[in-house]
Design a protein around this motif. Structure first.
Motif, short mmCIF file in Angstrom:
data_model
loop_
_atom_site.label_atom_id
_atom_site.label_comp_id
_atom_site.label_asym_id
_atom_site.label_seq_id
_atom_site.Cartn_x
_atom_site.Cartn_y
_atom_site.Cartn_z
N LEU A 150 0.11 -11.92 -5.97
CA LEU A 150 -0.26 -10.51 -6.09
C LEU A 150 0.90 -9.66 -6.60
N ASN B 28 0.78 -0.48 -13.00
CA ASN B 28 0.22 -0.62 -14.36
C ASN B 28 -0.03 0.74 -15.00
N VAL C 231 -5.20 -8.82 -0.51
CA VAL C 231 -5.61 -8.72 -1.92
C VAL C 231 -6.04 -7.29 -2.25
N ALA C 232 -6.84 -6.69 -1.38
CA ALA C 232 -7.33 -5.33 -1.61
C ALA C 232 -6.18 -4.32 -1.61
N ASN D 190 -9.50 1.65 -5.63
CA ASN D 190 -8.83 0.41 -5.99
C ASN D 190 -8.86 -0.60 -4.85
N ALA E 78 -0.78 -2.55 -7.61
CA ALA E 78 -0.92 -2.97 -9.02
C ALA E 78 -1.41 -1.81 -9.88
N TYR E 79 -2.33 -1.01 -9.36
CA TYR E 79 -2.84 0.14 -10.12
C TYR E 79 -1.72 1.13 -10.43
N GLY F 85 -10.43 -4.19 -5.74
CA GLY F 85 -9.58 -5.38 -5.61
C GLY F 85 -10.31 -6.60 -5.08
N LEU G 66 -6.96 -12.75 -11.04
CA LEU G 66 -5.86 -11.94 -11.56
C LEU G 66 -5.56 -12.17 -13.03
N THR H 80 0.83 -1.21 0.00
CA THR H 80 0.00 0.00 0.00
C THR H 80 0.86 1.26 0.00
N SER I 151 -4.03 -4.33 -4.68
CA SER I 151 -4.65 -3.71 -5.86
C SER I 151 -4.19 -2.27 -6.02
N LYS J 143 -15.08 -8.80 -6.51
CA LYS J 143 -15.07 -9.75 -7.63
C LYS J 143 -15.76 -11.03 -7.21
#
Length: 432
Positions: free
Chosen positions: A343, A299, A288-289, A50, A295-296, A54, A166, A30, A292, A57
């Protein structure tokens, strides 16, 4: 472009420093991601957005249910009845108890899909029996920790659920089907060094001194546990319910068996079971959250693609790149848990998977297999932590035994790389 590269470098530097400082993986991800979002002026509102995205889903709904299934069957006494059945089948000849432990762990893998839960359930029954038969506690803990690692391969698997979220093109049913034969192969691979080490060191010489349980009563007692994977996987195959619904059905079935059939779970114990499952599920879903957000940032800044192009353009080729991935993930698996590995590394590995046209189901099973090896490779081996604690030995004492099981699993991994149909034949046959 240079500015984005510097921001990307800052993200990874902060993440690595925090990890080395002992900061929890979710917090490190984070803070690294938040730094990148702030420096790139991407808008701080993307943090809560995000975080929510995350875990919002549908496949992840199955995760807390399968965690709850694992806790229920751990408390219900299913493992003890499966052990009695296995001993009734193979007998109590010297060197058989490690094989029983591995077989029972594989059977429980078809119920819970959680390695630590299976290590606790099998260890609670088998460690005392193996100690009475003359097996050293460190050896017994290693056998059980390694055997429990097969559970993230044999469906249902929590790791496969996370991977499906993922990776586009990898459905949960296809991953479940693809993991079945590799899971069985892993179990067989572990049985070989277990039997060889027991014979070489003369372990289990008193295995045959206790009475062999009668077969039919043992089968009858274990039948409710044996029926669980048939219900879960068979129901999904027949189209009666989705994987998420199957998890709920498994919870209801487990409670029925534990409370009405075996009567090992009392009503006042139900709250403790729910709390245990909620804590484990909460930890996984929060990580997981939080990942995210990382990852955001990565990416959006376009950091991954140049790194992936550099690796794929290095001339290593498909097998060379795959070998590099195996070596890196096996090393990382010694210090990180499986969900964290997915992750962090799947966003990096996805461009390589597309470049070399690797099947996403096959690649997912390979990654999960590597994570399974990491679950019993010291120093950060989650399954070994559980089994070693139950055995009352430091995890360092298991290292001399663990190396043989790691080598056996590595040989089986090479077979999966060389023969992809071991993974893909069943999903294709079932039209997944």
């Amino acid at each position: 472009m240079a500015g984005d590269a510097m921001i990307g470098l800052s993200i990874f530097v902060v993440f690595v420093i925090l990890m080395l400082a002992g900061v929890p993986i979710g917090v490190a991800l984070t803070l690294g991601g938040a730094l990148g979002i702030w420096l790139a002026d991407l808008g701080m509102m993307s943090l809560p957005n995000n975080f929510y995205a995350g875990i919002a889903k549908y496949p992840l709904l199955a995760l807390p249910m399968f965690v709850l299934v694992g806790v229920i069957f751990e408390k219900s006494g299913v493992a003890e009845r499966l052990v009695n059945l296995a001993i009734a089948i193979v007998g109590r000849k010297p060197g058989r108890l490690p094989l029983v432990a591995i077989a029972v762990a594989m059977l429980l893998g078809g119920i819970s899909g959680s390695g630590p839960a299976t290590a606790a359930a099998v260890g609670g029954v088998m460690l005392a029996a193996m100690a009475r038969a003359g097996y050293p506690p460190a050896y017994s803990a290693t056998v059980i920790g390694a055997a429990a690692a097969t559970d993230i391969l044999i469906p249902p698997s929590i790791a496969f659920i996370v991977y499906s979220v993922l990776v586009p093109g990898a459905s949960v049913p296809a991953l479940f089907a693809g993991g079945l034969f590799p899971g069985l192969l892993a179990g067989i691979a572990l049985m070989i060094p277990a039997a060889w080490l027991a014979r070489r060191h003369g372990f289990g010489r008193t295995d045959g001194e206790t009475k062999r349980p009668p077969f039919w009563p043992a089968l009858q007692a274990a039948s409710w546990g044996l029926a669980a994977p048939v219900l879960i996987l068979g129901g999904m195959r027949m189209g009666w319910f989705t994987p998420t619904e199957a998890a709920v059905v498994a919870v209801v079935y487990g409670l029925f068996v534990g409370m009405a059939i075996y009567r090992t779970i009392r009503l006042r114990e139900l709250l403790d079971i729910l709390v245990d499952a909620a804590e484990t599920s909460g930890i996984i879903l929060v990580v997981v959250a939080l990942a995210s957000i990382f990852a955001y940032a990565v990416n959006t800044l376009g950091i991954i693609d140049p790194l992936a192009r550099a690796i794929t353009g290095s001339g290593l080729g498909s097998y060379g790149t795959l070998t590099l991935i195996v070596l890196v993930l096996l090393g990382v698996g010694m210090v990180l848990d499986g969900i964290s590995i997915f992750l962090i590394f799947i966003p990096i590995l996805l461009p390589m998977m597309r470049t070399f046209a690797w099947d996403p189901v096959w690649f997912g099973v390979l990654l999960t297999y590597m994570v399974a090896i990491g679950q019993f490779t010291p120093p950060m081996a989650v399954n070994l932590m559980v089994s070693a604690k139950l055995a009352g030995v430091p995890i360092e004492q298991t290292a001399r035994w663990a190396v043989w099981f790691v080598l056996a699993m590595m040989l089986a991994l090479i077979l999966l790389v060389a023969m992809p149909d071991i993974v893909l034949w069943l999903p294709r046959s079932l039209n997944y």
